[in-house]
Structures are given as C-alpha cells and as structure tokens.
Design a protein around this motif. Structure first.
Motif, short mmCIF file in Angstrom:
data_model
loop_
_atom_site.label_atom_id
_atom_site.label_comp_id
_atom_site.label_asym_id
_atom_site.label_seq_id
_atom_site.Cartn_x
_atom_site.Cartn_y
_atom_site.Cartn_z
N ASP A 1 -14.36 -28.96 21.42
CA ASP A 1 -15.68 -29.29 20.83
C ASP A 1 -15.63 -29.23 19.31
OD1 ASP A 1 -15.25 -26.45 21.18
OD2 ASP A 1 -17.33 -26.13 20.53
N GLN A 2 -14.79 -28.35 18.76
CA GLN A 2 -14.68 -28.21 17.30
C GLN A 2 -13.86 -29.35 16.70
OE1 GLN A 2 -16.32 -25.78 15.41
NE2 GLN A 2 -17.31 -25.56 17.40
N LEU A 3 -12.93 -29.90 17.50
CA LEU A 3 -12.07 -30.96 16.98
C LEU A 3 -12.69 -32.34 17.08
CD1 LEU A 3 -8.27 -30.54 17.67
CD2 LEU A 3 -9.63 -29.92 15.70
N ALA A 4 -13.71 -32.49 17.95
CA ALA A 4 -14.31 -33.82 18.16
C ALA A 4 -14.75 -34.44 16.84
CB ALA A 4 -15.49 -33.70 19.12
N ALA A 5 -15.37 -33.63 15.98
CA ALA A 5 -15.86 -34.14 14.69
C ALA A 5 -14.71 -34.44 13.74
CB ALA A 5 -16.82 -33.13 14.06
N VAL A 6 -13.58 -33.73 13.90
CA VAL A 6 -12.43 -33.94 13.02
C VAL A 6 -11.80 -35.32 13.28
CG1 VAL A 6 -10.14 -33.07 12.36
CG2 VAL A 6 -11.98 -31.45 12.87
N TYR A 7 -11.76 -35.73 14.56
CA TYR A 7 -11.22 -37.07 14.89
C TYR A 7 -12.05 -38.16 14.22
CZ TYR A 7 -7.93 -35.37 18.42
OH TYR A 7 -6.88 -34.76 19.06
N ASP A 8 -13.35 -37.90 14.08
CA ASP A 8 -14.25 -38.91 13.48
C ASP A 8 -14.26 -38.86 11.96
OD1 ASP A 8 -15.00 -39.75 15.99
OD2 ASP A 8 -16.66 -38.31 16.12
N ASP A 9 -13.92 -37.69 11.39
CA ASP A 9 -14.03 -37.52 9.93
C ASP A 9 -12.91 -36.61 9.44
OD1 ASP A 9 -14.74 -37.09 7.31
OD2 ASP A 9 -16.61 -36.00 7.75
N PHE A 10 -11.87 -37.25 8.87
CA PHE A 10 -10.71 -36.49 8.41
C PHE A 10 -11.03 -35.57 7.24
CE2 PHE A 10 -7.76 -40.13 10.01
CZ PHE A 10 -8.00 -39.73 11.32
N ASP A 11 -12.18 -35.77 6.60
CA ASP A 11 -12.59 -34.86 5.52
C ASP A 11 -12.88 -33.46 6.05
OD1 ASP A 11 -12.30 -36.80 3.61
OD2 ASP A 11 -14.42 -37.33 3.52
N ARG A 12 -12.98 -33.33 7.36
CA ARG A 12 -13.22 -32.00 7.96
C ARG A 12 -11.91 -31.23 8.19
NH1 ARG A 12 -18.09 -30.64 9.51
NH2 ARG A 12 -17.41 -29.16 11.11
N ILE A 13 -10.78 -31.89 7.94
CA ILE A 13 -9.50 -31.23 8.19
C ILE A 13 -9.32 -29.97 7.32
CG2 ILE A 13 -6.98 -31.52 7.85
CD1 ILE A 13 -7.30 -34.23 9.34
N PRO A 14 -9.66 -29.98 6.02
CA PRO A 14 -9.56 -28.72 5.25
C PRO A 14 -10.40 -27.60 5.84
CG PRO A 14 -9.78 -30.59 3.77
CD PRO A 14 -10.02 -31.12 5.15
N LEU A 15 -11.55 -27.94 6.46
CA LEU A 15 -12.39 -26.90 7.09
C LEU A 15 -11.69 -26.33 8.32
CD1 LEU A 15 -15.85 -28.75 6.91
CD2 LEU A 15 -14.99 -26.98 5.35
N TRP A 16 -11.00 -27.18 9.07
CA TRP A 16 -10.21 -26.75 10.22
C TRP A 16 -9.09 -25.81 9.76
CZ3 TRP A 16 -6.51 -30.73 12.96
CH2 TRP A 16 -5.86 -30.13 14.05
#
Length: 406
Positions: free
Chosen positions: A264-279
């Motif tokens: 569930d936390q990675l779903a948004a990362v697949y859509d928006d790579f700008d979330r990778i630093p947050l991951w």
C-alpha cells in the motif's frame, strides 16, 4: 533508580542470531524497562531511548571514539583509526583529518558523480532484469544491491573497471561473519590486507601521476601547508569500503524488503518517482542498516543514577532510537512520507555526523528510481531470504525476488 539490572530475563546480545532476525522487540523492552542496560558477560552498557542516543552522539568528549565504534574485540583499540580513519578519533585529531578529507570529498564531487552512478545502476539493472526474464527468481543483493555501492566507491576513488570485481570480492570478505564468531575471522583479515595492499599501490601511483578522482584530490588536499599522509588517505579509503559500501547495500535491500511488505505504501511510488526519497528516509528510520555504534567512557559519566566506570564500552542504539514511541507516532508502522526531519539518527549527529550521508541518499534515490522505471511490480521470496549476521549492521546477504518488467 538503577535500571541497569532490571532486565533479568532479557539479554541484549549483538551476536545472537535471533536478535539479528528481529531486534525491535528487544529494543522496546530496553527502552521501557532498562534505558541504561548493562551486559556484564559481554562487557558493555547500552542506551536505547532517542534522546539518550542523540545526546550520546553529540557527547564526543565523555563518550570517546578513539578505540573504534565496533564491539568486535579485534576492531577495538588504539589501532582502530588505521582502518576506520577519523571515525575512530577524537578532536583535535578528528577535526584535522575530517576537515582535510572534506576538501576532496565535497558535495559538488558527489553531485558530479550522479550521471556515472546512473550509468552503473543501469548496467547492473539491465543484467539483473535480463536474468529475471530467463528465470523465475533473481537475487536482488547478489546481482544489484551488493554490486552497485562498491562500484560507486571504486568509481569515486579511481579504481580501474577491470579491477572492480576483485576489489568488491575483498570488500565482501572483510565484512563476512559465520555464526557464533564474535571476532574478526582470519579470512576477513586476509581480505583486509589484500585491499590495503591494493590501495597502497594505487596511492603510490596517484602520487606519481594524479588523476581526476577522489584519491588524487585527497593527496592534493591542503590546509595551511598541512596535508594527508599516505596512511591517512589509506585509512579513509578503507573507511569508505566498510562504512560506505556495506551500509548502502543494506539500505537498498531493506528498502526493497519493507516496500514488498507494505505494498500500500509503494503504490504511490510507482505513480510518482518523486516519492522515492521519502521511501528511502522511512527505510532509514524504520530499519536502519547501522544499528549499533560503540563508544568508550572517558572521564565521569553518570546516567540514570548510575556512574559508568572510565574505560567501559557504551553502545548507542540508533535502530532503537528511530523506533522510540516517545518521539515517533506509531513507530512500528512503515509509513512513506511521515514527518522525520532532523529526528533521524541513522547517520549519527554532532561532530561525527556521517560524511557520506548525501552520497548514500543519492545512490539509493538513483538506484530505486532506475529500478522502478523498468518494473511494474516485484515480490520477495521471504522463505529464501538470508539475513546478514553482524554485530552492528542489519540487512540481507540474499534477497531473492521475482519481478514484472515493464
């Protein structure tokens, strides 16, 4: 109240395999019941609460680094700085060496390295994903996360591409531990000697013929006529192998593992790579690769109404501090995008704050971004995943995954 004896039925043993599998229940009991814990058999004290760990990192006078930062007996002692550079020094020696090294190891040099890190990432990913098409499972650590960080360090240092597999093999050998081994095994010492001999030849060559690399920059670094000696350059190169290589490999694998566990936390990362630093940041908090750092008491230290004798070892537990419910809400939940900020203690704090923090974050961002450009999904084969067994580093030796290539 003296809490040091409160945990009669819980033992913190950094060499115990059960502890390696999941240290977090141990940490919680330490924070709640024995914020100052004493293990008489192994001869150390431990601090587990966030504010105590943070204060410990910032107290570089009473808590000394000069005997090293590992509990392993062979890594401890006045010789520690030979392989751990300024990490195993106190001021003023620490400040002098760190300032000189910083002349070569600059944020600008790291920024300029990013396109090359991207190329190295792509070449390893291409090989791994080609393998993934031909077989069910690939080993994410062996084929990607375990190769990239050491290659980046070799790129930075100027190790020729033809030598990099060999250098990576020695670096792996330095870190490997078998079950029940509480000290540095002979094979690791041999690997360390091979690595040092190799780097000595490289330093000598750069003295004769400088190049556009960090090794040359370190040899040329100068402040008011003061320069680094060959041994000091070697010590820093070795520190990069131990501190920079191992921890970044573990960060990449820990990110993949907890991403898999929390789709569930990675779903948004697949859509928006700008979330990778947050991951990356949440992985650093939730399951940091650097779990335990040792200090040696120098002078008078009283904590929780207990005076710790001079010369005793105190372990700081950043892995515990990052899960302290006194500081982080719902800390045992993996939540990409949570507010972490300066409360993260994975890179330490104060005078010894990790010099390579920006390199580790850049590498992880580039590696995971390039991976996600190429895949639609992945799954970890948890039953065949193998943890690293180390007294201070947490991560995977093997992480088999299946991937859906885009």
């Amino acid at each position: 109240m003296n809490n040091s004896g409160a945990l009669r039925n819980v033992v913190l043993d950094p060499y115990d395999y059960d502890f390696h599998e999941d240290p977090y229940p141990y940490y919680k009991r330490l924070r709640d019941e024995a914020p100052l814990y004493h293990n008489e058999d192994l001869g150390f004290w431990a601090l587990s609460r966030h504010w105590d760990v943070l204060a410990g990192f910032r107290n570089s006078t009473t808590l000394s680094n000069k005997f090293g930062v590992s509990l392993d007996p062979a890594s401890r002692g006045p010789h520690a700085s030979k392989t751990m550079s300024f990490l195993a020094m106190d001021d003023p020696a620490h400040l002098r060496l760190r300032t000189l090294v910083s002349k070569g190891f600059t944020p600008r040099r790291i920024r300029e390295l990013e396109p090359r890190v991207t190329e190295l990432t792509i070449s390893h990913l291409d090989a791994m994903l080609e393998h993934a098409l031909g077989s069910e499972t690939v080993d994410y650590v062996e084929e990607f996360a375990g190769k990239l960080p050491m290659d980046v360090i070799s790129e930075l240092m100027g190790v020729p591409e033809a030598d990099r597999d060999q250098v990576r093999g020695w670096a792996d050998g330095v870190m490997h531990r078998e079950e029940g081994v509480n000290d540095v095994p002979a094979a690791a010492i041999e690997a360390a000697i091979n690595l040092i001999v190799y780097y000595q030849a490289m330093v000598a060559e750069r003295r004769r013929e400088p190049a556009e690399d960090l090794t040359s920059a370190l040899l040329e670094a100068e402040i008011d006529g003061d320069r680094l000696t060959d041994d000091e350059v070697l010590g820093f190169m070795f520190l990069m192998v131990i501190a920079g290589n191992e921890t970044t490999t573990k960060l990449l694998a820990n990110a993949a593992f907890w991403g898999h566990r929390n789709p569930d936390q990675l779903a948004a990362v697949y859509d928006d790579f700008d979330r990778i630093p947050l991951w990356v940041e949440e992985t650093l908090r939730y399951d940091t690769s650097s779990q335990i750092l040792a200090r040696t008491v120098s002078g008078e230290l009283t904590l929780y109404d207990t005076t710790i004798p001079e010369g005793d070892v105190v372990l700081l537990l950043p892995g515990s501090a990052n899960r302290d419910e006194r500081v982080f809400e719902d800390p045992d939940r993996f939540l990409v995008g949570r507010e972490i900020g300066s409360r993260l203690v994975s890179f330490g704090s104060g005078a010894h704050f990790c010099l390579g923090a920006h390199l580790a974050r850049m590498e992880a961002r580039v590696a995971l971004t390039e991976l996600f450009k190429r895949i639609r999904g992945y799954a970890v084969d948890e039953s065949n995943a193998v943890r690293v067994h180390s007294s201070n580093v947490r991560g995977f030796a093997h992480l088999p995954i299946t991937v859906q290539v885009r």
